[in-house]
Each structure stands twice: as structure tokens, then as C-alpha cells.
Design a protein around this motif. Structure first.
Motif, PDB file in Angstrom:
ATOM      1  N   CYS A   1       0.890  -1.282   0.128  1.00  0.00           N
ATOM      2  CA  CYS A   1      -0.099  -0.073   0.061  1.00  0.00           C
ATOM      3  C   CYS A   1       0.963   1.237   0.072  1.00  0.00           C
ATOM      4  N   HIS A   2       0.206   2.243  -0.717  1.00  0.00           N
ATOM      5  CA  HIS A   2       1.229   3.712  -0.598  1.00  0.00           C
ATOM      6  C   HIS A   2       0.115   4.782  -0.990  1.00  0.00           C
ATOM      7  N   LEU A   3       0.491   5.877  -0.412  1.00  0.00           N
ATOM      8  CA  LEU A   3      -0.407   7.062  -0.463  1.00  0.00           C
ATOM      9  C   LEU A   3      -0.181   7.770  -1.944  1.00  0.00           C
ATOM     10  N   LEU A   4      -1.186   7.905  -2.759  1.00  0.00           N
ATOM     11  CA  LEU A   4      -0.755   8.439  -4.191  1.00  0.00           C
ATOM     12  C   LEU A   4      -0.682  10.005  -3.773  1.00  0.00           C
ATOM     13  N   PRO A   5       0.166  10.652  -4.604  1.00  0.00           N
ATOM     14  CA  PRO A   5       0.340  12.368  -4.564  1.00  0.00           C
ATOM     15  C   PRO A   5      -0.958  12.957  -5.228  1.00  0.00           C
ATOM     16  N   LYS A   6      -1.304  13.962  -4.435  1.00  0.00           N
ATOM     17  CA  LYS A   6      -2.714  14.872  -4.851  1.00  0.00           C
ATOM     18  C   LYS A   6      -2.172  15.365  -6.180  1.00  0.00           C
ATOM     19  N   GLY A   7      -3.489  15.262  -6.762  1.00  0.00           N
ATOM     20  CA  GLY A   7      -3.528  15.673  -8.314  1.00  0.00           C
ATOM     21  C   GLY A   7      -3.223  14.664  -9.442  1.00  0.00           C
ATOM     22  N   THR A   8      -2.795  13.385  -8.746  1.00  0.00           N
ATOM     23  CA  THR A   8      -2.353  12.447  -9.874  1.00  0.00           C
ATOM     24  C   THR A   8      -3.481  11.630 -10.179  1.00  0.00           C
ATOM     25  N   MET A   9      -4.720  11.605  -9.404  1.00  0.00           N
ATOM     26  CA  MET A   9      -5.790  10.827  -9.753  1.00  0.00           C
ATOM     27  C   MET A   9      -6.702  11.845 -10.537  1.00  0.00           C
ATOM     28  N   LYS A  10      -7.244  11.057 -11.780  1.00  0.00           N
ATOM     29  CA  LYS A  10      -8.401  11.394 -12.580  1.00  0.00           C
ATOM     30  C   LYS A  10      -9.907  11.604 -11.707  1.00  0.00           C
ATOM     31  N   GLN A  11     -10.524  12.220 -12.201  1.00  0.00           N
ATOM     32  CA  GLN A  11     -11.939  12.238 -11.603  1.00  0.00           C
ATOM     33  C   GLN A  11     -12.416  10.912 -11.996  1.00  0.00           C
ATOM     34  N   PRO A  12     -13.349  10.267 -11.036  1.00  0.00           N
ATOM     35  CA  PRO A  12     -13.919   9.170 -11.330  1.00  0.00           C
ATOM     36  C   PRO A  12     -14.603   8.952 -12.677  1.00  0.00           C
ATOM     37  N   SER A  13     -14.473   8.211 -13.549  1.00  0.00           N
ATOM     38  CA  SER A  13     -15.135   7.788 -14.822  1.00  0.00           C
ATOM     39  C   SER A  13     -16.592   7.269 -14.678  1.00  0.00           C
ATOM     40  N   ALA A  14     -17.266   7.179 -15.812  1.00  0.00           N
ATOM     41  CA  ALA A  14     -18.554   6.690 -15.801  1.00  0.00           C
ATOM     42  C   ALA A  14     -18.538   5.266 -15.252  1.00  0.00           C
ATOM     43  N   GLU A  15     -19.453   4.688 -14.461  1.00  0.00           N
ATOM     44  CA  GLU A  15     -19.621   3.346 -14.137  1.00  0.00           C
ATOM     45  C   GLU A  15     -19.213   2.329 -15.266  1.00  0.00           C
ATOM     46  N   LYS A  16     -18.249   1.514 -14.803  1.00  0.00           N
ATOM     47  CA  LYS A  16     -17.765   0.176 -15.676  1.00  0.00           C
ATOM     48  C   LYS A  16     -17.470  -0.849 -14.926  1.00  0.00           C
ATOM     49  N   HIS A  17     -18.124  -1.911 -15.085  1.00  0.00           N
ATOM     50  CA  HIS A  17     -17.635  -3.062 -14.260  1.00  0.00           C
ATOM     51  C   HIS A  17     -17.616  -4.422 -15.344  1.00  0.00           C
TER      52      HIS A  17
END
Length: 297
Positions: free
Chosen positions: A279-295
Motif C-alpha cells: 500500500c502507498h499514498l498517491l500524490p495529490k493531483g495524480t488521480m483523474k476524476q472517477p469515470s462513468a460506471e464500468k464493471h
């Protein structure tokens, strides 16, 4: 006139040297009883008020670390109980068994100089899938005074029901996943409407159990963590009996209102339980906004 003088002399034994004072536990207890009786007699005869009565009472010495009762609905008690919840989930939870604190019955704390603060919590536990109250727990949570973040030390005992690590549902789920033609995967759990597809519930629970490890390790006296969202999950190849999954989860600190992103790898089978392998903390700003639901299943 004749006077007759009669003198009666009492004979007293003579003791050589100095007298010796001997005391034992029985004599001390007898003396205490006499003093208590005397105090009671004085109170009734003299009709003393409360202040005067208190003056006659023996002085009581406070413990080295006096306990402080806490309001069970306030933040300090809630925070400590939440840490115990995270600890319980990581050690006793599974994809079909996820625990939440239902009711805090009693809470207290003690400040230990140069060590930290220890909380004593009694609470009931609800299982999320069935919504049933499944047991009562007693926990001690120690937040140590350290310069760097260190996991709270938790000592928790619960009813025997919480110690069960496997169930028929766990074994059925394990064999179902094992025999899937393609690896399981999913994104954005729950969706923007707060819905979780039935087939994604085990992965949501498993993510919650894995995130409980991170939230337990990262908790301190200024945090209150909850898992808010599974950004993504996918099943990894495994060469042993453990099922392995890779997650990106969003954790909500309810004190700072900050949303933080963690990457983790989780392994599980019904016999060995859940284990966070990375486990590790992801830097701020590196994540994109959640995309549309896809399973994918």
C-alpha cells in the motif's frame, strides 16, 4: 480528738527499660473500625454538615493516571471506537462480513505522561450485510506521543461470534471467483447515485477490509477515517491459493474533510483471511476524476 488516716495504695508492676510498641494488621484494622465507629457517632451526636463530615473522612489518593469519563456521542469517543472498528475489520472481516460500530455504550480516557492517551471503549457491533447486531466489544486504544505517525495500539476483545474467520458464504464466493473465465474488475464503486451492483458487493467489502488496515495505521487523535469510494479494482494473477486484487481507494478524513487516495494490493482466501501486501499514498493531483460506471466480471 483522734484522727485515723487510711491510705490505700495500689501496687503497679514495675517494667525495666523502655516499653515496646507492637502492631500488626489485625490491630490496625481494629483501630480503623474504632475510628469509623467514632466518626459515625460524632456525626450523629454533633449533627455535622457535609463540609464538616468530609473533614472527618480519610483522605483518598487519586490514581497515578485518573480516568476521565467521555460523552459517548462526542468526537474523542467516536474516534477511538472507529479505530477499534478498523482493527476488527482487518483481523476478522471478509468479503461477506464487514463490521461497523453500532452503539458506544461507555467511554473513558487516561493521560499517561510521556506515553500518550489511552481510551477505554465499550461498544456493540453491527454486520453490514445482514444489518444484525452481532456482538459487544471492549477495547483499549493507545495513541502514543511520537514525532512521526505510528499506528494506535489496540487491544480488543469481543463475543465469540466475531472470532469466526470463515463462513459458507466466503467459501462459495472464493470458488466462484476462482472459476471465473476472466479476472474480476470494476470501477467507481459506488456509482454517482450511491448504488453498488450486487456482483460488486464482495469487491466493495474486500476493499473496505483492506482499507481498514490503512485507516487503522494512519489514525491519530486528529483524524476520523472512512472509506468513501473504490476508484478501481482488478483481480491479479496468483500462483497460490490466495486471490489477489489491486485497488485504488478514496479515504475521507471527516475532521479535515480531505479526500486522500491510496493504492493497495490485497490477498484473501477463506482460511487465511485478508492481508494487505502492498500500500502507498498517491500524490495529490495524480488521480483523474472517477469515470462513468464500468464493471467487468
Amino acid at each position: 480528738m483522734r484522727w485515723t488516716l487510711w491510705i490505700v495504695l495500689g501496687l503497679f508492676p514495675l517494667v525495666d527499660g523502655h516499653p515496646t510498641l507492637k502492631t500488626n494488621q489485625n490491630s490496625l484494622e481494629t483501630a480503623d473500625a474504632a475510628l469509623n465507629h467514632q466518626s459515625g457517632s460524632l456525626n450523629s451526636v454533633l449533627h455535622l454538615d457535609d463540609t464538616e463530615k468530609a473533614a472527618l473522612e480519610p483522605t483518598r489518593v487519586d490514581p497515578a493516571f485518573p480516568m476521565k469519563e467521555l460523552n459517548t456521542s462526542h468526537y474523542p469517543a467516536t474516534r477511538a471506537a472507529r479505530v477499534a472498528q478498523h482493527y476488527l475489520n482487518y483481523h476478522h472481516g471478509s468479503p461477506s462480513k464487514w463490521f461497523m460500530v453500532h452503539d458506544i455504550k461507555k467511554a473513558s480516557s487516561e493521560d499517561i505522561p510521556e506515553v500518550g492517551t489511552k481510551y477505554h471503549i465499550q461498544f456493540s457491533v453491527q454486520e453490514q450485510a445482514t444489518k444484525e447486531i452481532v456482538g459487544n466489544c471492549t477495547a483499549e486504544i493507545l495513541f502514543r506521543q511520537t514525532e512521526e505517525q505510528s499506528a494506535p495500539e489496540v487491544n480488543c476483545t469481543c463475543d465469540d461470534l466475531l472470532k469466526i474467520k470463515t463462513s459458507d458464504a466466503d467459501h462459495a464466493l472464493y470458488h466462484h471467483i476462482k472459476h471465473q473465465p476472466e479476472p474480476m474488475a470494476g470501477t467507481d464503486i459506488p456509482d454517482s447515485q450511491g448504488n453498488i451492483p450486487k456482483e460488486m458487493e464482495p469487491l466493495w467489502y474486500l476493499g473496505g477490509i483492506g482499507a481498514s488496515f490503512i485507516m487503522w495505521q494512519q489514525s491519530n487523535e486528529s483524524t476520523l477515517y472512512n472509506m468513501a469510494h473504490v476508484h478501481s479494482v482488478k483481480q491479479l494473477n496468483s500462483e497460490n491459493d490466495l486471490l489477489a486484487f489491486e485497488y485504488v481507494v478514496l479515504l475521507h478524513d471527516m475532521v479535515s474533510q480531505e479526500i486522500i487516495h491510496w493504492h493497495m494490493q490485497v490477498a484473501w482466501n477463506p482460511t487465511q483471511g485478508v492481508k494487505v501486501t502492498q500500500c502507498h499514498l498517491l500524490p495529490k493531483g495524480t488521480m483523474k476524476q472517477p469515470s462513468a460506471e464500468k464493471h467487468k466480471i
